[in-house]
Design a protein around this motif. Structure first.
Motif, PDB file in Angstrom:
ATOM      1  N   ALA A 216      24.757 -50.744 -32.264  1.00 20.02           N
ATOM      2  CA  ALA A 216      23.739 -50.026 -31.492  1.00 20.02           C
ATOM      3  C   ALA A 216      23.263 -48.814 -32.282  1.00 20.02           C
ATOM      4  O   ALA A 216      24.039 -47.899 -32.566  1.00 20.02           O
ATOM      5  N   TYR A 217      21.986 -48.826 -32.613  1.00 16.99           N
ATOM      6  CA  TYR A 217      21.360 -47.713 -33.314  1.00 16.99           C
ATOM      7  C   TYR A 217      20.702 -46.812 -32.266  1.00 16.99           C
ATOM      8  O   TYR A 217      19.728 -47.200 -31.626  1.00 16.99           O
ATOM      9  N   ASP A 218      21.277 -45.631 -32.078  1.00 15.03           N
ATOM     10  CA  ASP A 218      20.893 -44.705 -31.012  1.00 15.03           C
ATOM     11  C   ASP A 218      19.656 -43.918 -31.433  1.00 15.03           C
ATOM     12  O   ASP A 218      19.737 -42.950 -32.176  1.00 15.03           O
ATOM     13  N   ASN A 219      18.509 -44.347 -30.916  1.00 14.42           N
ATOM     14  CA  ASN A 219      17.231 -43.731 -31.271  1.00 14.42           C
ATOM     15  C   ASN A 219      16.914 -42.558 -30.335  1.00 14.42           C
ATOM     16  O   ASN A 219      15.862 -42.494 -29.714  1.00 14.42           O
ATOM     17  N   GLY A 220      17.876 -41.639 -30.211  1.00 12.98           N
ATOM     18  CA  GLY A 220      17.645 -40.428 -29.425  1.00 12.98           C
ATOM     19  C   GLY A 220      17.852 -40.591 -27.939  1.00 12.98           C
ATOM     20  O   GLY A 220      17.138 -39.981 -27.135  1.00 12.98           O
ATOM     21  N   CYS A 221      18.837 -41.380 -27.510  1.00 16.56           N
ATOM     22  CA  CYS A 221      19.102 -41.553 -26.081  1.00 16.56           C
ATOM     23  C   CYS A 221      19.481 -40.217 -25.435  1.00 16.56           C
ATOM     24  O   CYS A 221      20.293 -39.458 -25.967  1.00 16.56           O
ATOM     25  N   THR A 222      18.901 -39.967 -24.272  1.00 16.54           N
ATOM     26  CA  THR A 222      19.258 -38.783 -23.487  1.00 16.54           C
ATOM     27  C   THR A 222      19.843 -39.161 -22.136  1.00 16.54           C
ATOM     28  O   THR A 222      20.116 -38.287 -21.307  1.00 16.54           O
ATOM     29  N   ASP A 223      20.033 -40.453 -21.898  1.00 14.93           N
ATOM     30  CA  ASP A 223      20.648 -40.910 -20.658  1.00 14.93           C
ATOM     31  C   ASP A 223      22.019 -41.506 -20.974  1.00 14.93           C
ATOM     32  O   ASP A 223      22.605 -41.220 -22.017  1.00 14.93           O
ATOM     33  N   ALA A 224      22.526 -42.362 -20.096  1.00 15.28           N
ATOM     34  CA  ALA A 224      23.891 -42.878 -20.239  1.00 15.28           C
ATOM     35  C   ALA A 224      23.948 -44.213 -20.973  1.00 15.28           C
ATOM     36  O   ALA A 224      24.951 -44.923 -20.868  1.00 15.28           O
TER      37      ALA A 224
END
Length: 297
Positions: free
Chosen positions: A58-66
């Motif tokens: 999983a490449y986290d492209n700026g998640c701000t949630d859960a």
């Protein structure tokens, strides 16, 4: 005006030396670049775990949630997270480097040696085994195919104005009738491939052994440019379900998030709305994902 007309095209294809496979490599890994998909990502992860996926990158492209917490809860040690919130460009020309393609190239080169198969899909896409017990069984008959292109089967809003209770698969069971109908079907592909043979990556295309070739899931070889031909179509072993819109409210939010590339907001919104209209112009019922879950128990 002139600057916009003559702005440099983005870098959307990257070439590289394929990774050297480990002797003990096995299984299927999925590469996912994701941002704020907490509402549905648990269903996506649970489905693909049931379908036999060994690992999710999983490449986290700026998640701000859960989103990442839900993925971790569902997948445990079968999850690797890579921070990926960035926009890069060539220093000389200013050409934007497509962040999604960059993630795929990074995943293949750095994680590819561990896995027999890899696939690059999104959080609104589900790989559905057709007939076989799971994806590994479906791929067993395609071992000689280093790159398999799976056509989108596009699902629209299915009449939902707001997100319904019960998840995506149970509530979205109507899709574009003809996946290969060009504009009406919004035709595109995602790929499963042997990472040790990939020599270049785009979002919807992966060259193998230096050639722009691919196979359908009947094991038939085509030039990539020819996979849009009707003769290429096959979903005998694996069907790629693309839940393009989900509800109207989620469609509005999708448009507001913008494109993975720097694209004018009005142009992006018009393209998405046009695609939705094409998908919903002629629909059929498709419950293959639910049928798989019933078989899987």
């Amino acid at each position: 005006m002139l600057a916009g007309l003559f702005s440099p095209r983005a870098v959307t294809k990257l070439a590289f030396a394929p990774p050297v496979p480990l002797a003990a490599r096995s299984g299927l890994a999925l590469v996912l670049i994701v941002r704020n998909e907490a509402r549905h990502i648990g269903e996506w992860a649970a489905f693909h775990r049931a379908a036999g996926v060994a690992h999710v990158l999983a490449y986290d492209n700026g998640c701000t949630d859960a989103t990442m917490q839900v993925l971790s809860r569902e997948l445990g040690d079968a999850l690797s997270v890579v921070p990926w919130a960035q926009k890069l460009s060539e220093a000389g020309s200013g050409r934007e480097i497509h962040n999604q393609v960059l993630a795929y190239a990074h995943a293949i080169c750095n994680f590819g040696p561990r896995f027999r198969w890899m696939g690059c899909i999104d959080a609104d896409e589900f790989l559905v085994p057709k007939g076989a017990g799971d994806l590994n069984a479906a791929l067993a008959g395609l071992a000689e195919c280093p790159n398999i292109s799976l056509p989108w089967h596009n699902f629209g809003r299915n009449g939902h104005q707001v997100p319904p209770e019960g998840g995506v698969l149970a509530n979205y069971t109507r899709r574009a009738a003809d996946p290969m109908s060009g504009a009406r079907g919004v035709t595109n592909f995602k790929c499963l491939f042997d990472p040790a043979r990939v020599t270049a990556a785009k979002v919807h295309q992966f060259d193998v052994d230096g050639q722009a070739v691919t196979w359908n899931d009947r094991g038939e070889r085509f030039a990539v440019k020819d996979r849009v031909q009707r003769a290429f179509y096959s979903a005998e072993r694996i069907q790629l379900n693309h839940y393009y819109t989900r509800s109207e409210a989620e469609l509005v939010a999708k448009i507001a998030r913008g494109s993975n590339r720097t694209v004018a907001a009005r142009r992006h919104a018009a393209r998405v709305r046009r695609n939705v209209a094409n998908i919903e112009a002629d629909e059929v019922e498709d419950r293959c994902a639910l049928a798989f879950l019933e078989r899987a128990g």
